[in-house]
Design a protein around this motif. Structure first.
Motif, PDB file in Angstrom:
ATOM      1  N   GLU B 176       0.853  -1.181   0.000  1.00  0.00           N
ATOM      2  CA  GLU B 176       0.000   0.000   0.000  1.00  0.00           C
ATOM      3  C   GLU B 176       0.893   1.237   0.000  1.00  0.00           C
ATOM      4  O   GLU B 176       2.090   1.135   0.306  1.00  0.00           O
ATOM      5  CB  GLU B 176      -0.897   0.013   1.257  1.00  0.00           C
ATOM      6  N   VAL B 177       0.287   2.394  -0.288  1.00  0.00           N
ATOM      7  CA  VAL B 177       1.091   3.628  -0.398  1.00  0.00           C
ATOM      8  C   VAL B 177       1.865   3.907   0.896  1.00  0.00           C
ATOM      9  O   VAL B 177       3.070   4.177   0.879  1.00  0.00           O
ATOM     10  CB  VAL B 177       0.177   4.835  -0.743  1.00  0.00           C
ATOM     11  N   GLU B 178       1.161   3.783   2.026  1.00  0.00           N
ATOM     12  CA  GLU B 178       1.817   4.092   3.305  1.00  0.00           C
ATOM     13  C   GLU B 178       2.918   3.075   3.619  1.00  0.00           C
ATOM     14  O   GLU B 178       3.967   3.427   4.174  1.00  0.00           O
ATOM     15  CB  GLU B 178       0.779   4.142   4.440  1.00  0.00           C
ATOM     16  N   GLU B 179       2.661   1.823   3.258  1.00  0.00           N
ATOM     17  CA  GLU B 179       3.681   0.784   3.487  1.00  0.00           C
ATOM     18  C   GLU B 179       4.915   1.075   2.629  1.00  0.00           C
ATOM     19  O   GLU B 179       6.056   0.953   3.084  1.00  0.00           O
ATOM     20  CB  GLU B 179       3.111  -0.588   3.134  1.00  0.00           C
ATOM     21  N   GLU B 180       4.662   1.495   1.408  1.00  0.00           N
ATOM     22  CA  GLU B 180       5.777   1.770   0.498  1.00  0.00           C
ATOM     23  C   GLU B 180       6.572   2.989   1.000  1.00  0.00           C
ATOM     24  O   GLU B 180       7.794   3.036   0.871  1.00  0.00           O
ATOM     25  CB  GLU B 180       5.251   2.004  -0.920  1.00  0.00           C
ATOM     26  N   ARG B 181       5.840   3.942   1.604  1.00  0.00           N
ATOM     27  CA  ARG B 181       6.524   5.104   2.178  1.00  0.00           C
ATOM     28  C   ARG B 181       7.463   4.650   3.304  1.00  0.00           C
ATOM     29  O   ARG B 181       8.599   5.087   3.411  1.00  0.00           O
ATOM     30  CB  ARG B 181       5.480   6.095   2.721  1.00  0.00           C
ATOM     31  N   ARG B 182       6.935   3.727   4.147  1.00  0.00           N
ATOM     32  CA  ARG B 182       7.759   3.211   5.263  1.00  0.00           C
ATOM     33  C   ARG B 182       8.973   2.436   4.724  1.00  0.00           C
ATOM     34  O   ARG B 182      10.061   2.521   5.279  1.00  0.00           O
ATOM     35  CB  ARG B 182       6.907   2.322   6.168  1.00  0.00           C
ATOM     36  N   MET B 184      10.489   3.055   1.918  1.00  0.00           N
ATOM     37  CA  MET B 184      11.429   4.078   1.434  1.00  0.00           C
ATOM     38  C   MET B 184      12.209   4.676   2.591  1.00  0.00           C
ATOM     39  O   MET B 184      13.436   4.823   2.545  1.00  0.00           O
ATOM     40  CB  MET B 184      10.654   5.203   0.734  1.00  0.00           C
ATOM     41  N   GLN B 185      11.457   5.012   3.651  1.00  0.00           N
ATOM     42  CA  GLN B 185      12.102   5.641   4.810  1.00  0.00           C
ATOM     43  C   GLN B 185      13.108   4.694   5.453  1.00  0.00           C
ATOM     44  O   GLN B 185      14.211   5.108   5.818  1.00  0.00           O
ATOM     45  CB  GLN B 185      11.042   6.080   5.822  1.00  0.00           C
ATOM     46  N   ARG B 188      16.188   4.545   3.492  1.00  0.00           N
ATOM     47  CA  ARG B 188      16.915   5.822   3.455  1.00  0.00           C
ATOM     48  C   ARG B 188      17.766   5.989   4.706  1.00  0.00           C
ATOM     49  O   ARG B 188      18.870   6.489   4.649  1.00  0.00           O
ATOM     50  CB  ARG B 188      15.905   6.963   3.343  1.00  0.00           C
TER      51      ARG B 188
END
Lengths: 403, 316
Positions: B176-182, B184-185, B188
């Motif tokens: 999901e979008v939020e999972e993919e954000r996590r 990425m973070q 990083r």
């Protein structure tokens, strides 16, 4: 971001309503008719109507959502299917007596009331009522009538204004992500090719005169005549008896199918295109049922490394489904590519295929290329049609007939 | 240890490495408890291999990996007898299959003959090398991965007999979008990716398996399972329906599913949830069916056709 583009059309009476309301309120101050309060009340009432209508028109689409999920429906001509959407009103404003109007490609027939708008586009309408905070599934049955891809070209919802003084048209800004693939008809052809000669290849088989020396899968006792480099020395040492490596038997039994969609000396699609596509569909089906790998080249342009439609070599059910999909996507309203480029590519890969099938117009220049392919051990077959019968002739027979 | 607690612990541990795909982790644990094997299929880059490695690390056992390519031979998988010049005798060198967790990466790149070398080990938990049979210690799980969009050149579809030996086939979806954000973070900020620690032993596994077998299946649910299986054998688009091995697998998977939800009985919704995962890959579609639907869609149709038993006849 709003999903819909809104267009509001109100009739003259609606604007007149505001003017009349203003007059009534204005004159009520001067007591011209001597009925101050009644005029004031009527004026305010008309203003309220106007204002509520204005709010309705302004906000009806604010929380309206069409769940536009990707859907791909595959079917054969004559079969029926159902296109489904979900329309959700997340706000409180209801829609009564609305109409859902869709335009779509004419190779499907939607509902009973669909009508032709232009040559390739049809329209269908559906009544729609939706309460506030309600989600509704909209199902539109359809029948596939002709090979091709059918997409919903536009979708709009026409909502009458709250008090019937006009109409709000909401047009979906994005593309409807539904795609209906109508596969070609499968037309049986006579296949009298003889699979007598084979080529060295990569497909493992139980019987073949060719062996793949690097794929050893076991050992057996040495027999006189076995080459020395086939002796498995470790196994021999272990068993204290000479052992020979057993290797996979391989062959190449794949087909290369070339479809020329052009007419002779013209870039236009041949009028036999549907028949040719149906024949390719049959060849694909036949090859799949027999477990024969095949590759397909069609001179319809596309972007990419290979600049025309190309189904790379493969076998099995998925490969067959992919081939039918490519055949369904051949758009006879579009462009064609030169068959020479297709043939040049076919020649470069033709060595690995023992059988080549040509469908469509045959020009003299093609025959020279096919002859070169035959010289490398490939058998070329050319499609012939007469009196609704389709069959394949070997290149030699074809040339004799042509003479 | 309670089954649901065990699942939670493992999920927490794997969650250090894999963000999202929690259902997939649960289903793999379901297979693990049932001594089954899992075929993971998804587009490249969704974390199939990482997930398989993480699962392996949570088990306090051996882990081996085979990267399948067309030139991997059956003996590379099972093992060979080699001549030891020092000892002047042949010695057995077992292949990577002798382990607790076997990651068969990109299994469809191996030739059918090599793929078939896994048949014995997957079904009978033993491997025969030159007439010498080696038993494999429990737990043993094969986690195989394959890529569905692979061009056919250089790949070989798994034969039906092989597919039937997989307890379930799982498709990993995009996060999901939020999972993919996590994700990425995490990538990083972290210089070194965390690794899950082993949290359960072979003994735990045995205990869990025994507990799961005690989960009650009512007659109504039993009939429901049988109806589903029978319908797969009669559907016009299915050439070969689910096998009796599939029936057993479905029964075991629903028991584990109920235990994971801290229930001592199975409900029809457990069956509905597990049937597509356990049965879809065991069905061979007809040529016409395969051009119009995939196995999951047909399974959905089958589930719609079969009457669901009412709730009062489910509970004990």
């Amino acid at each position: 971001m709003k999903q819909f583009h809104k267009d509001i059309k109100n009739d003259r009476f609606y604007y007149g309503l505001a003017i009349i309301a203003s007059f009534f309120i204005f004159f009520s101050f001067f007591g011209i008719f001597g009925i101050y309060s009644s005029l004031m009340l009527i004026g305010i009432f008309l203003y309220v109507i106007y204002f509520i209508n204005h709010l309705y028109e302004k906000n009806i689409d604010r929380k309206l959502a069409l769940i536009n999920l990707r859907q791909s429906i595959r079917l054969y001509s004559g079969e029926t299917g159902q296109l489904e959407f979900h329309l959700r009103q997340n706000g409180w404003l209801p829609m009564f007596g609305a109409r859902l109007v869709m335009t779509f490609d004419s190779n499907i027939q939607m509902g009973n009331q669909s009508k032709y708008e232009s040559m390739n586009i049809s329209t269908v309408e559906k009544r729609l009522n939706l309460f506030g905070r309600e989600s509704r599934k909209i199902s539109i049955p359809f029948t596939a009538t002709k090979r091709g891809i059918a997409r919903v070209r536009s979708l709009r919802i026409e909502i009458p204004s709250l008090f019937g003084y006009g109409k709000i048209t909401l047009t979906l800004k994005e593309l409807v992500k539904a795609e209906i693939l109508v596969y070609p008809e499968i037309k049986k052809v006579h296949l009298n090719h003889r699979s007598k000669h084979q080529k060295m290849g990569e497909y493992q088989t139980n019987f073949s005169i060719f062996e793949d020396p690097i794929t050893s899968y076991g050992t057996r006792d040495y027999a006189p005549g076995d080459p020395l480099n086939r002796i498995h020395w470790k196994s021999t040492a272990k068993k204290q008896v000479f052992q020979t490596k057993v290797v996979e038997r391989v062959n190449q039994r794949s087909w290369l199918i070339l479809l020329n969609v052009r007419t002779k000396d013209s870039p236009a699609f041949t009028d036999r295109i549907e028949n040719l596509i149906s024949t390719v569909a049959y060849l694909s089906r036949y090859a799949t049922m027999k477990g024969i790998p095949y590759e397909l080249l069609i001179n319809v342009p596309k972007r990419g490394n290979v600049s025309f439609y190309h189904v790379s070599n493969g076998y099995g059910r998925d490969h067959y489904a992919h081939s039918l999909e490519v055949l369904a996507r051949v758009n006879t309203q579009g462009l064609t590519a030169s068959f020479n480029s297709c043939l040049a590519y076919g020649k470069s890969i033709g060595r690995s295929h023992p059988y080549v099938f040509h469908l469509g117009e045959v020009e003299q220049s093609f025959l020279a290329s096919y002859q070169e392919m035959e010289n490398t051990g490939t058998s070329v077959y050319v499609m012939h049609e007469r009196f609704q019968t389709t069959w394949f002739e070997s290149l030699k027979s074809h040339q004799e007939v042509a003479k | 240890m309670e089954t649901h607690q065990f699942v939670k612990d493992v999920k927490d541990e794997i969650g250090k490495v894999i963000i999202g795909n929690e259902d997939t982790v649960e289903w793999i644990l379901n297979a693990l408890i049932n001594e089954g094997h899992v075929l993971l299929e998804s587009v490249p880059g969704t974390g199939k291999t990482t997930l398989a490695k993480s699962i392996a690390r949570t088990i306090d056992g051996d882990f081996n990996r085979i990267q399948f390519t067309p030139d991997v031979l059956p003996s590379d998988v099972t093992g060979i007898h080699f001549f030891n010049p020092k000892e002047q005798q042949f010695e057995l060198r077992v292949g990577p299959v002798v382990t607790n967790v076997l990651l068969a990466d990109e299994i469809n790149r191996a030739t059918p003959r090599t793929q078939s070398s896994l048949l014995e080990v997957m079904e009978e938990k033993q491997v025969t090398i030159d007439r010498e049979t080696v038993k494999i210690e429990q737990p043993f799980i094969v986690l195989a991965t394959q890529n569905p969009i692979e061009s056919q050149q250089g790949t070989f579809d798994l034969p039906e007999a092989q597919l039937d030996r997989f307890f379930m086939k799982l498709e990993m979806s995009y996060p999901e979008v939020e999972e993919e954000r996590r994700i990425m973070q995490a990538h990083r900020t972290e210089t070194e990716r965390p690794t899950p620690s082993p949290i359960f032993t072979k003994e735990n596994m045995k205990e869990l398996s025994e507990k799961v077998r005690q989960v009650h299946i009512s007659e109504a649910v039993e009939n429901y399972i049988l109806d589903i299986v029978r319908t797969t054998r009669e559907h016009p688009y299915i050439e070969v329906g689910a096998s009796p091995r599939g029936t057993i697998a479905l029964m075991k998977s629903v028991q584990a599913e109920a235990a994971m939800r801290n229930r001592s009985y199975v409900t029809p919704s457990d069956v509905k949830k597990m049937a597509p995962l356990v049965l879809s890959h065991r069905m061979v579609l007809t040529l016409e069916g395969a051009t119009k639907h995939n196995q999951k869609e047909i399974m959905g149709e089958v589930l719609q056709q079969v009457n669901v038993p009412v709730e009062h006849s489910v509970e004990r």
